[in-house]
Design an enzyme around this catalytic site. Structure first.
Site, PDB file in Angstrom:
ATOM      1  N   ASP A  21       0.820  -1.206   0.000  1.00  0.00           N
ATOM      2  CA  ASP A  21       0.000   0.000   0.000  1.00  0.00           C
ATOM      3  C   ASP A  21       0.859   1.263   0.000  1.00  0.00           C
ATOM      4  O   ASP A  21       2.070   1.209   0.135  1.00  0.00           O
ATOM      5  CB  ASP A  21      -0.937   0.003   1.214  1.00  0.00           C
ATOM      6  N   ASN A  26      -7.357  -3.680  14.278  1.00  0.00           N
ATOM      7  CA  ASN A  26      -8.743  -3.999  13.947  1.00  0.00           C
ATOM      8  C   ASN A  26      -8.842  -5.157  12.952  1.00  0.00           C
ATOM      9  O   ASN A  26      -9.905  -5.415  12.398  1.00  0.00           O
ATOM     10  CB  ASN A  26      -9.468  -2.765  13.404  1.00  0.00           C
ATOM     11  N   HIS A  65      -7.031  -5.393  10.128  1.00  0.00           N
ATOM     12  CA  HIS A  65      -6.755  -5.080   8.728  1.00  0.00           C
ATOM     13  C   HIS A  65      -5.424  -5.668   8.285  1.00  0.00           C
ATOM     14  O   HIS A  65      -4.494  -5.836   9.076  1.00  0.00           O
ATOM     15  CB  HIS A  65      -6.816  -3.568   8.465  1.00  0.00           C
ATOM     16  N   GLU A  92      -9.631  -2.334   5.484  1.00  0.00           N
ATOM     17  CA  GLU A  92     -10.291  -2.098   6.761  1.00  0.00           C
ATOM     18  C   GLU A  92     -11.533  -2.979   6.912  1.00  0.00           C
ATOM     19  O   GLU A  92     -12.073  -3.489   5.921  1.00  0.00           O
ATOM     20  CB  GLU A  92     -10.707  -0.623   6.861  1.00  0.00           C
TER      21      GLU A  92
END
Length: 243
Positions: free
Chosen positions: A67, A136, A138, A143
């Protein structure tokens, strides 16, 4: 899934570096998918050390990163291109034109993502993808959400991710709120996946991701469906994972 239990961060880094090094030795022209953040720093340091000792040759290796922040130029110290150049690429004999990161300065999100998918396909796909694990769940910047995204795509970062990344910036307002990231489908096409996790703060999400239900609300849970995944984690991160 193969789970390797490490005593601490140092052993986790060493064991993960062993796996990456073996991939390079077995296939010198391999395509590595790489990750940024604090967790892989120890892995990269060990790969650099092995190169300096003459044990690894990166001259035929190609890399694709997961990313990049949208809107940050490569020379920005917080861009992932800058991170990779300074934490790994400039310290080994890899060809710069064999290292790929999404173009965060391309304003056309669809074009930026399509171009990156074409790069990955042109390389013949990813032999080994290195992943970290977000608080979380990811992976990359995928997400929690209603679906598993298939290919590289623009993403709005969650508030928890923005807060987690704020430590790298002088002010919270400087943290980018968008990124381009490989999709879950792209990640799952990697022939092998190596995920590294460290610290007690990740214990709950490790258990949810790798022993809980497969759901896009915990993006990493999809890795349960991949045929060749190795999880290298320290004892604190594995504390809640029934083995």
């Amino acid at each position: 899934m193969n789970i390797i239990r490490a005593k601490d961060y140092e052993e986790m880094s060493r064991r993960a570096a062993d796996i990456l090094a073996a991939q390079i030795i077995l296939k010198p022209d391999c395509v590595l998918g790489l990750a940024t953040g604090s967790t892989p720093l120890g892995v990269y340091a060990r790969l650099i050390d092995r190169y300096n000792r003459g044990d690894l040759d990166f001259s035929r290796v190609s890399t694709v990163n997961l990313d990049e922040y949208r809107g940050l130029p490569a020379e920005n110290e917080q861009s992932y291109r800058y991170f990779m150049d300074h934490r790994l690429f400039r310290h080994i004999n890899i060809r710069q034109d064999h290292t790929f990161v999404p173009d965060g300065m391309e304003p056309d999100g669809a074009l930026a993502c399509q171009t990156y998918e074409e790069i990955i396909r042109g390389l013949g796909g990813i032999d080994l993808q290195l992943l970290g694990l977000g608080n979380n769940g990811h992976i990359g910047f995928n997400e929690p959400g209603p679906i598993f995204e298939k290919e590289t795509h623009p993403v709005d970062l969650s508030e928890s991710t923005i807060q987690a990344n704020a430590r790298f910036f002088e002010q919270i307002g400087q943290v980018p709120t968008q990124a381009y990231t490989m999709g879950i489908g792209t990640i799952l096409k990697a022939r092998k996946i190596l995920i590294i996790v460290s610290g007690s703060g990740k214990a709950d999400i490790v258990a949810r991701a790798f022993r809980g239900p497969v759901t896009p609300q915990v993006p990493a849970s999809i890795l349960q469906m991949h045929p060749d995944v190795t999880l290298v984690a320290d004892e604190e991160a594995l504390a809640d994972l029934p083995l």
